[in-house]
Design an enzyme around this catalytic site. Structure first.
Site, PDB file in Angstrom:
ATOM      1  N   GLY A  56      29.926  40.460  45.743  1.00 10.15           N
ATOM      2  CA  GLY A  56      30.635  41.731  45.614  1.00 10.15           C
ATOM      3  C   GLY A  56      29.822  42.773  46.386  1.00 10.15           C
ATOM      4  O   GLY A  56      28.596  42.881  46.187  1.00 10.15           O
ATOM      5  N   ARG A  97      24.458  37.811  54.180  1.00  3.22           N
ATOM      6  CA  ARG A  97      25.923  37.884  54.247  1.00  3.22           C
ATOM      7  C   ARG A  97      26.300  39.010  55.211  1.00  3.22           C
ATOM      8  O   ARG A  97      25.881  40.154  55.030  1.00  3.22           O
ATOM      9  CB  ARG A  97      26.516  38.107  52.848  1.00  3.22           C
ATOM     10  CG  ARG A  97      26.110  36.984  51.879  1.00  3.22           C
ATOM     11  CD  ARG A  97      27.021  36.917  50.690  1.00  3.22           C
ATOM     12  NE  ARG A  97      28.366  36.532  51.049  1.00  3.22           N
ATOM     13  CZ  ARG A  97      29.432  36.734  50.275  1.00  3.22           C
ATOM     14  NH1 ARG A  97      29.293  37.355  49.125  1.00  3.22           N
ATOM     15  NH2 ARG A  97      30.627  36.342  50.665  1.00  3.22           N
ATOM     16  N   GLN A 205      36.832  33.637  42.529  1.00  5.68           N
ATOM     17  CA  GLN A 205      36.273  34.839  41.892  1.00  5.68           C
ATOM     18  C   GLN A 205      37.275  35.472  40.921  1.00  5.68           C
ATOM     19  O   GLN A 205      36.891  36.079  39.929  1.00  5.68           O
ATOM     20  CB  GLN A 205      35.881  35.886  42.951  1.00  5.68           C
ATOM     21  CG  GLN A 205      34.661  35.533  43.781  1.00  5.68           C
ATOM     22  CD  GLN A 205      35.034  34.846  45.080  1.00  5.68           C
ATOM     23  OE1 GLN A 205      36.059  34.163  45.147  1.00  5.68           O
ATOM     24  NE2 GLN A 205      34.224  34.997  46.103  1.00  5.68           N
ATOM     25  N   ASP A 246      35.074  45.267  51.541  1.00  4.03           N
ATOM     26  CA  ASP A 246      33.710  44.929  51.959  1.00  4.03           C
ATOM     27  C   ASP A 246      33.250  45.776  53.132  1.00  4.03           C
ATOM     28  O   ASP A 246      32.061  45.998  53.323  1.00  4.03           O
ATOM     29  CB  ASP A 246      33.615  43.438  52.297  1.00  4.03           C
ATOM     30  CG  ASP A 246      33.610  42.631  51.020  1.00  4.03           C
ATOM     31  OD1 ASP A 246      34.711  42.348  50.497  1.00  4.03           O
ATOM     32  OD2 ASP A 246      32.518  42.326  50.508  1.00  4.03           O
ATOM     33  N   ASN A 256      38.294  42.566  53.434  1.00  2.00           N
ATOM     34  CA  ASN A 256      38.095  42.226  52.011  1.00  2.00           C
ATOM     35  C   ASN A 256      38.319  40.730  51.874  1.00  2.00           C
ATOM     36  O   ASN A 256      38.656  40.033  52.847  1.00  2.00           O
ATOM     37  CB  ASN A 256      39.049  43.040  51.124  1.00  2.00           C
ATOM     38  CG  ASN A 256      38.694  42.921  49.649  1.00  2.00           C
ATOM     39  OD1 ASN A 256      37.525  43.104  49.275  1.00  2.00           O
ATOM     40  ND2 ASN A 256      39.641  42.572  48.809  1.00  2.00           N
ATOM     41  N   LYS A 257      38.124  40.238  50.674  1.00  2.00           N
ATOM     42  CA  LYS A 257      38.209  38.797  50.408  1.00  2.00           C
ATOM     43  C   LYS A 257      39.442  38.159  51.036  1.00  2.00           C
ATOM     44  O   LYS A 257      40.533  38.719  50.982  1.00  2.00           O
ATOM     45  CB  LYS A 257      38.201  38.585  48.892  1.00  2.00           C
ATOM     46  CG  LYS A 257      38.305  37.171  48.410  1.00  2.00           C
ATOM     47  CD  LYS A 257      37.281  36.243  49.000  1.00  2.00           C
ATOM     48  CE  LYS A 257      35.858  36.683  48.845  1.00  2.00           C
ATOM     49  NZ  LYS A 257      34.894  35.943  49.697  1.00  2.00           N
TER      50      LYS A 257
END
Ligand code: MRU
Length: 352
Positions: A56, A97, A205, A246, A256-257
């Site tokens: 996150g 990351r 998640q 993100d 984002n994811k």
């Protein structure tokens, strides 16, 4: 009205009182087990981030900063050696990351904070400076989430289904959450919200973490497989969608994811509002648009293997981009600690 304290949710990390250990809730083990890691070394910290023990965007940044404060106790006492060890640690953490920009914001604050100290500064003072920067970064992230939740809660419907993707809750932040913080406050204000949590393949998640957090806090949640959202939207069961971010480029494009883009397209087709919640640290004003955002490609094993079972035939390849980019034109509102913005307003605020 709920108090800020009531909204906090679980804490995913904690620096020990003596500052020498970072306690990390190992998110890989959830929801089955609440296992805590004790981090004192840079490599263990980097591996915890890479393997998603902590994940996150804001949580990665806070854990990296607080973790560095803990790890700095094993750095040399001689000032030049201490600075060299700090630089090496910052470099290692910068290679964990690539997509979430918050990590790089925290690492820059740490690098500049150490560089600002005179050359003769002792290791003890440098260590205190690192801890102070890390604690202050974490406190600001927490305050941003609280402010975001207050700005965003009025956007959500008074009743009905709200879709979210991945985990953007207390686990993903310094507490409260971004998109989930907005949901949490809206629910606490009395809105009769039913959360639909996309399971969020391949690491789940949504199914593992969002469902765990919301259930723990007594907020109604149902998990859906990622491919079910369109059907529920077509039946009118989803009134709004809200996700985290993100990295947000200067034009408002949002990384984002993986799967977020699909949700945004579905929302536009069904005329359902699609909101993005993210602190200002998620905005990367150096990037003109989403095409420049580095997208992490994770190990294909996350696709091939589910639990202890191989799901694909041996010899078949797989792709595993961990994030996608949603164009600004699909975002109906950006919820930040500074208020809610349209894409045009966000662009102007970034430029100004
Ligand atoms: O790979 P993850 O679990 O770190 O991805 C997390 C997300 O994509 C979240 O939506 C994002 O970080 C915003 S969380 C507050």
């Amino acid at each position: 009205m709920p108090t800020d304290e009531q909204l906090l949710g679980v804490r995913a990390f904690r620096l020990s009182d003596d500052g020498k250990t970072l306690h990390l809730l190992d998110q890989r083990a959830l929801p089955g087990e609440e296992r805590w890691l004790e981090i004192r070394e840079v490599e263990a910290l980097a591996l915890a981030i890479e393997s998603l023990a902590v994940r996150g965007a804001p949580a990665i940044a806070c854990a990296a900063a607080l973790g560095l404060a803990a790890c700095a106790w094993s750095f040399p006492e001689e000032p030049a050696g201490f600075r060299a060890a700090t630089a090496a640690a910052l470099d290692r953490l910068a290679h964990t990351r690539p997509t979430a920009v918050n990590l790089f914001v925290a690492l820059r604050e740490l690098r500049e904070g150490v560089a600002a100290q005179p050359p003769e500064t002792t290791a003890a003072t440098l260590r205190s400076a690192i801890r102070e920067i890390a604690v202050s970064h974490t406190q600001r992230e927490l305050e941003s989430c609280l402010a975001m939740s207050a700005h965003g809660a009025p956007l959500l419907p008074d009743a009905g289904g709200v879709l979210t993707h991945c985990n953007t809750g207390a686990l993903a932040t310094a507490g409260v959450g971004t998109a989930l913080g907005v949901i949490r406050r809206a629910y606490a204000m009395g809105k009769r919200i039913q959360v639909f949590a996309d399971e969020t393949r391949p690491v789940l998640q949504g199914a593992r973490l969002t469902a765990w957090e919301l259930h723990r806090d007594g907020i109604p949640v149902e998990v859906i497989a990622d491919n079910m959202a369109g059907y529920l939207m077509s039946r009118g069961e989803i009134k709004a969608a809200i996700v985290g971010a993100d990295r947000i480029a200067r034009n408002g494009d949002v990384a984002n994811k993986i799967g977020t883009y699909t949700v945004a397209v579905l929302c536009r087709h069904h005329r359902i509002p699609f909101y993005v919640a993210g602190p200002w640290t998620t905005i990367d004003a150096s990037l003109a648009d989403g095409a420049a955002i580095p997208i992490e490609e994770r190990d294909a094993l996350e696709i091939h293997v589910h639990g202890d079972r191989r799901m694909t035939p041996l010899g078949v390849g797989a792709r595993n981009p961990a994030f996608d980019v949603t164009p600004a034109e699909l975002v109906d509102g950006y919820v930040t600690e500074r208020g809610v913005f349209t894409a045009a307003e966000l662009r102007a605020a970034i430029a100004g």
